[in-house]
Motif scaffolding. Structure first.
Motif: not given
Length: 698
Positions: A151, A155, A165-166, A169, A173
């Protein structure tokens, strides 16, 4: 930015973590090391990649519990591994905030690695099942820590592919939202175990079908698998005792009882998968000592006694342990089960002095002597108690009605169960295992005879066990094994069994009167290994407590063999035990005469032991022998000793620095030697002394 100079320090920390995990780290403890401040980004990233790969390697391995949680954890770490490798391959420059996040991730990854390894730890299957709710919580805690680090990771400031990167992330989550819960299958299996334990507590024999379901779920499919579970649970219980926090000890005790029942009842074949297991399973031959440290331990706590007291049954316990036992309303002797006529505790000052001197000689603090010792007089849980009773009855029946293979396996189980557990011995004696074990001593199978005599050895430590062995005609059978056993191991164990039987006064007389007993022990001294020599010497020492056995030992030719041990052995315990026997024999004139006839015995006693031995007890026995030789051998012996001036220093030391018993004997010997010097003035007397030197072969 972090520097590279201290990166080797970080590697040393990582090595330390791995070593800790593979040796004695307690299960479900996570001694993770935070990366030091001087570690470079390159080193930190490399270590993160290595840790991630180690975690991902678990993916193809079988998890018997925590399957879903382990799979989800490995999946998320696998995605982050791609991210770390992307950064490394591109050689990107990162800010200090990235390094800080990586450091926190590294700490969490270490803990996750420990957690995954614990879920697959050898022998820990049942324990991981019963701790499954706690383990699920730990998975949740560690993944939440990963989510927190992700968190705060900036990034947007790093140039990696959009897809990577996705994915990162997405992991962040999911790490926040994924529920790491108790697996329903694990929950059902653990409830089944609890039900079985509750049945045991009520005295109801376990339903073997229900037990098999648990074993099948955990894939415990062999005797060896079950034995590993027992060893692990016992080690965990040891950790509990050594840490002083025994909240889990009763539950661990119940699981040990259940697994012991399973090992004895559910598996017919004894499988040993590797040499290490075979060595452990055979149980090393027990060796004894005239001053056996086990005799200094309280039968209740198994710790060295600091204040030994004797109860009305003649048994000795540490005061604090027996007082706690009595305060709980127990009026039976913990060791013998006999009713205590009175609650009076009589101090055993002689034993207390022996223990104190033993501690001094061995650098032991009595208050710290009992770390990691299990309290095994009575199990800490009723389920364990009942499990042992059911198992004892089963094994007793197998010894009587089973096939040859089943009888051998039952004898081996008893051999293991009685190894260090007093309560187990009591249950097995009560279940009637001794008579059928005695019958197995006549077997033509080496393995069966070895297992039977080893089991009887352990049962002979129990007061009632000694009585049952003798009253069942076991003495003749044990002596037959001593003289004509199928293996050296069986003969050595038979000698040890005679030692425990000789602790009963009337049995010493009975054994000594058997014409094959003492010659059999002497023969084992002549032809046995060090273990056999030790057991035979100590058994003879026990028999010498009956005075009429002295002449029998001399007639059997023991003294020359004992002298050979002093001349050739480098085993300190064997030398000490040998001296103890010689000290006992030298107390009468016949024993003194036999000792003086042995070439070079006196120089050995004087030069090898008095001058160089580091054992206080060996020196004490030596002084006792020399004093008896002077008293029974007369001026001839005194003249030889008085001539050796180097003897004075160790005698003076013993007269002031050792036990009161040894000090008294040393002072008596010094008085005799000084008196000889004062009265020996004429050349005639000196000439006489020289001629007598030839008599004692100096």
């Amino acid at each position: 930015m972090f520097t590279k100079q201290n990166s080797p320090v970080f590697h040393s920390h990582t090595a330390m973590i791995q070593k800790s995990n593979r040796s004695d780290r307690r299960a479900l403890t996570f001694p993770a090391v935070h990366p030091c401040e001087g570690v470079s980004l390159e080193t930190l990233l490399s270590s993160l990649i290595t840790l991630s790969k180690d975690i991902c390697n678990h993916q193809s391995k079988l998890f018997l519990t925590q399957r879903r949680n382990a799979r989800e954890t490995v999946r998320q770490i696998g995605i982050l591994l791609v991210y770390f490798e992307e950064i490394r391959d591109r050689g990107l420059t990162l800010s200090d905030s990235f390094v800080l996040c990586f450091s926190e991730l590294h700490l969490s990854f270490q803990k996750i690695q420990f957690l995954l390894e614990d879920c697959r730890r050898e022998g820990a299957r049942l324990w991981m099942l019963m701790k499954s709710e706690h383990v699920a919580t730990q998975f949740r805690v560690q993944i939440r820590a990963v989510a927190t680090a992700l968190d705060v990771m900036p990034l947007s400031l790093i140039d990696v592919g959009g897809e990577v990167k996705e994915l990162v992330e997405l992991v962040a989550r999911q790490a926040r939202k994924t529920k790491f819960e108790l697996d329903p299958d694990d929950e059902r299996a653990s409830r089944r175990v609890i039900f079985i334990l509750n049945q045991l507590e009520k005295g109801i024999e376990p339903d073997l079908i229900a037990v098999k379901r648990v074993l099948d779920y955990l894939e415990i499919r062999s005797w060896s698998d079950c034995n590993k579970e027992i060893k692990f649970l016992e080690e965990e219980n040891d950790f509990e005792c050594s840490d002083g926090d025994e909240r889990e000890s009763p539950f661990l005790s119940s699981l040990v009882g259940l697994m012991s029942f399973c090992r004895g009842v559910m598996f017919e074949a004894l499988d040993r998968r590797n040499p290490e297991e075979q060595t452990d399973a055979r149980c090393n031959v027990e060796t004894l000592s005239c001053l056996n440290p086990h005799d200094f331990r309280c039968p209740i706590s198994l710790e060295l006694m600091t204040d030994p007291v004797t109860v009305s049954t003649g048994q000795t316990y540490d005061r604090s342990s027996i007082e706690k036992w009595l305060r709980a309303g127990n009026m039976l002797c913990p060791k013998t089960g006999e009713k205590l006529i009175r609650a009076e505790l009589v101090p055993n000052s002689t034993l207390r002095k022996l223990i104190q001197q033993f501690c001094v000689n061995n650098g032991i603090s009595p208050t710290k002597s009992g770390s990691r010792s299990r309290r095994t007089t009575v199990p800490a849980n009723p389920a364990a108690t009942e499990a042992m009773r059911f198992l004892s009855k089963f094994l007793s029946t197998r010894l009587v009605c089973g096939t040859a293979e089943q009888k051998n396996k039952a004898a081996f189980e008893i051999r293991l169960l009685t190894k260090s557990n007093i309560f187990n011995r009591s249950c097995l004696v009560e279940a009637g295992t001794i008579p059928p074990l005695l019958n197995l001593l006549s077997s033509t199978s080496t393995s069966m005879q070895e297992n039977a005599i080893a089991a009887l050895l352990k049962l002979s430590k129990h007061t009632t066990g000694k009585k049952v062995i003798v009253e069942s005609g076991g003495l003749s059978l044990i002596l037959n094994v001593l003289r004509r056993g199928l293996s050296l191991e069986a003969r050595q164990v038979a000698a040890a069994t005679l030692f425990y039987l000789s602790s009963v006064k009337e049995y010493r007389k009975m054994i000594g009167e058997r014409p094959e007993a003492i010659p059999g022990l002497v023969e084992l001294i002549k032809g046995g290994a060090t273990c056999g020599k030790k057991n035979s010497v100590v058994a003879i020492f026990g028999l010498l407590l009956y005075p009429k056995n002295h002449q029998r030992v001399l007639e059997a030719g023991a003294v020359p063999l004992l002298a050979d041990i002093l001349a050739s052995s480098d085993n300190a315990e064997l030398i000490g035990d040998t001296l103890a026997v010689l000290a006992s024999l030298a107390e009468n004139a016949d024993g003194t005469h036999s000792i003086l006839q042995i070439t070079s015995s006196l120089p050995l006693l004087i030069t090898r032991i008095m001058r160089s031995s580091t054992s206080g007890h060996a020196k004490e026995y030596c002084v006792s022998i020399l004093l008896s030789l002077c008293i029974n051998g007369g001026v001839e012996v005194v003249a030889v000793l008085a001539k050796d001036r180097s003897l004075m220093a160790p005698l003076y030391s013993l007269s002031t620095d050792f036990t009161s018993h040894a000090s008294k004997k040393a002072r008596s010997l010094l008085k005799i030697l000084h008196g000889f010097h004062e009265t020996t003035t004429s050349s005639g007397l000196m000439s006489s002394a020289v001629s007598h030197e030839r008599f004692v072969h100096v």
